[in-house]
Motif scaffolding. Structure first.
Motif, PDB file in Angstrom:
ATOM      1  N   ARG A   1       0.832  -1.215   0.000  1.00 41.58           N
ATOM      2  CA  ARG A   1       0.000   0.000   0.000  1.00 41.58           C
ATOM      3  C   ARG A   1       0.863   1.260   0.000  1.00 41.58           C
ATOM      4  O   ARG A   1       0.535   2.250  -0.638  1.00 41.58           O
TER       5      ARG A   1
ATOM      6  N   ARG B   1       1.995   1.736  -3.440  1.00 41.83           N
ATOM      7  CA  ARG B   1       0.880   2.097  -4.322  1.00 41.83           C
ATOM      8  C   ARG B   1       0.390   3.515  -4.119  1.00 41.83           C
ATOM      9  O   ARG B   1      -0.365   4.045  -4.946  1.00 41.83           O
ATOM     10  N   PHE B   2       0.805   4.117  -3.003  1.00 41.45           N
ATOM     11  CA  PHE B   2       0.210   5.387  -2.593  1.00 41.45           C
ATOM     12  C   PHE B   2       0.236   6.446  -3.701  1.00 41.45           C
ATOM     13  O   PHE B   2      -0.775   7.068  -4.030  1.00 41.45           O
TER      14      PHE B   2
ATOM     15  N   LEU C   1       0.470   6.066  -6.810  1.00 39.15           N
ATOM     16  CA  LEU C   1      -0.323   5.654  -7.979  1.00 39.15           C
ATOM     17  C   LEU C   1      -1.795   5.908  -7.711  1.00 39.15           C
ATOM     18  O   LEU C   1      -2.534   6.374  -8.581  1.00 39.15           O
ATOM     19  N   ASP C   2      -2.227   5.633  -6.480  1.00 41.11           N
ATOM     20  CA  ASP C   2      -3.618   5.924  -6.113  1.00 41.11           C
ATOM     21  C   ASP C   2      -3.883   7.428  -6.182  1.00 41.11           C
ATOM     22  O   ASP C   2      -4.945   7.862  -6.637  1.00 41.11           O
ATOM     23  N   MET C   3      -2.860   8.204  -5.737  1.00 41.56           N
ATOM     24  CA  MET C   3      -3.002   9.658  -5.813  1.00 41.56           C
ATOM     25  C   MET C   3      -3.225  10.122  -7.242  1.00 41.56           C
ATOM     26  O   MET C   3      -3.850  11.148  -7.487  1.00 41.56           O
ATOM     27  N   ARG C   4      -2.653   9.372  -8.188  1.00 41.75           N
ATOM     28  CA  ARG C   4      -2.788   9.733  -9.600  1.00 41.75           C
ATOM     29  C   ARG C   4      -3.974   9.015 -10.240  1.00 41.75           C
ATOM     30  O   ARG C   4      -4.112   9.018 -11.456  1.00 41.75           O
ATOM     31  N   ASN C   5      -4.802   8.386  -9.424  1.00 42.46           N
ATOM     32  CA  ASN C   5      -6.007   7.689  -9.906  1.00 42.46           C
ATOM     33  C   ASN C   5      -5.700   6.636 -10.960  1.00 42.46           C
ATOM     34  O   ASN C   5      -6.446   6.482 -11.923  1.00 42.46           O
TER      35      ASN C   5
ATOM     36  N   ARG D   1      -6.678   0.089 -11.054  1.00 40.35           N
ATOM     37  CA  ARG D   1      -6.201  -0.877 -10.089  1.00 40.35           C
ATOM     38  C   ARG D   1      -5.239  -1.915 -10.684  1.00 40.35           C
ATOM     39  O   ARG D   1      -4.180  -2.199 -10.109  1.00 40.35           O
TER      40      ARG D   1
ATOM     41  N   ALA E   1      -1.907  -0.381 -11.471  1.00 33.63           N
ATOM     42  CA  ALA E   1      -1.222  -0.043 -10.222  1.00 33.63           C
ATOM     43  C   ALA E   1      -0.614  -1.294  -9.593  1.00 33.63           C
ATOM     44  O   ALA E   1       0.535  -1.275  -9.137  1.00 33.63           O
ATOM     45  N   GLU E   2      -1.374  -2.389  -9.607  1.00 34.83           N
ATOM     46  CA  GLU E   2      -0.853  -3.611  -8.986  1.00 34.83           C
ATOM     47  C   GLU E   2       0.361  -4.150  -9.745  1.00 34.83           C
ATOM     48  O   GLU E   2       1.315  -4.640  -9.141  1.00 34.83           O
TER      49      GLU E   2
ATOM     50  N   ARG F   1       8.613   2.968  -3.828  1.00 33.62           N
ATOM     51  CA  ARG F   1       7.516   3.938  -3.918  1.00 33.62           C
ATOM     52  C   ARG F   1       7.863   5.040  -4.921  1.00 33.62           C
ATOM     53  O   ARG F   1       7.022   5.480  -5.700  1.00 33.62           O
TER      54      ARG F   1
END
Ligand code: ADP
Ligand code: ADP
Length: 225
Positions: free
Chosen positions: A94, A97-98, A100-104, A107, A110-111, A146
């Motif tokens: 996580r 991934r942080f 990548l999640d911030m950049r929407n 899934r 990202a994985e 990261r």
């Protein structure tokens, strides 16, 4: 022209100059060390490139694009600091991934990127662990994963080894070199450690008192009288 080109970069803190019109060119795929004693302006230069500080003067181009006006998150630059500051309540995966999640990011992609980044730092097997269960060296490698998961155009490292003990420092040093060789990433690393700069960097920018005095290969610098 150079991949990263810093020109006339100046910064003062409350009237006291920390950087005095610095010029620095970095080629694509190069590993450059900013070497100099504490207080000479290395971190200031790195923060200006990252977009964490506003310069008083000067321009920065990356891949022929002016980036001086862009906020940090739009510069596609990966950052790793000496206090790697992982989120303690998130697993290793996580944490990676942080950004990548911030950049929407979708899934599935990202994985894939998290898996690739963890493989690059050889930590796939620790993806489900919490940061507190990892050694300092492993935590620093998570911070690296990261940073590289966003597939940055440039990787900036601020004293990445300084919080590690001597044994870990040697292994992370080797891993950083290998990472550079495998990915071809362009890296700028701040260090006050001459041996670190000499053994890791393709070229060294020697700094003193807010200026770059010399920018040459380790061999050229070593051969100076
Ligand atoms: P280095 O990374 O080489 O140790 P820095 O870029 O951190 O050098 O600092 C350069 C100079 O600027 C030092 O004299 C430092 O005390 C000063 N400085 C750095 N950050 C600040 C700040 N936020 N406020 C005031 N002075 C600062
Ligand atoms: P570094 O090890 O990267 O040079 P420092 O430990 O010197 O960083 O500084 C950590 C933080 O304190 C940074 O955000 C820096 O901008 C700030 N800082 C450094 N020197 C000063 C100073 N003389 N006055 C105020 N803030 C400073």
């Amino acid at each position: 022209s150079a991949y990263l080109s810093i020109s006339g970069m100046a910064k003062a803190y409350r009237g006291t100059p920390a950087l005095k019109s610095v010029d620095l060119d970095v080629n694509e795929g190069e590993f450059v060390a900013l070497l100099g004693p504490s207080g000479c302006g290395k971190s200031t230069l790195l923060r200006l490139v990252a977009g964490l500080l506003e310069p008083d003067e000067g321009t920065i181009t990356l891949a022929d694009q002016r980036i001086g006006h862009l906020p940090a998150y739009k510069r596609d630059i990966g950052l790793v600091f000496q206090n790697y500051a992982l989120f303690p309540h998130m697993t290793v995966a996580r944490n990676v991934r942080f950004g990548l999640d911030m950049r929407n990011m979708p899934r599935a992609e990202a994985e894939t990127r998290v898996a690739d980044a963890l493989a690059l730092v050889k930590l796939e097997h620790l993806a489900a662990r919490m940061p507190s269960e990892l050694s300092g060296g492993q935590q620093q490698r998570v911070a690296l994963a990261r940073a590289i998961a966003i597939r940055p155009r440039l990787l900036l490292l601020d004293e990445p080894l300084s919080n590690l003990d001597a044994v870990l420092r040697a292994s992370v040093r080797t891993e950083l070199r290998e990472l550079h060789a495998r990915t071809g990433l362009t890296i700028v690393m701040v260090t006050h450690d001459q041996v670190e700069a000499m053994t890791m960097a393709d070229r060294i920018a020697v700094m003193s008192d807010g200026e770059v005095l010399q920018h040459d290969t380790p061999q050229q610098i070593y051969e100076q009288p």
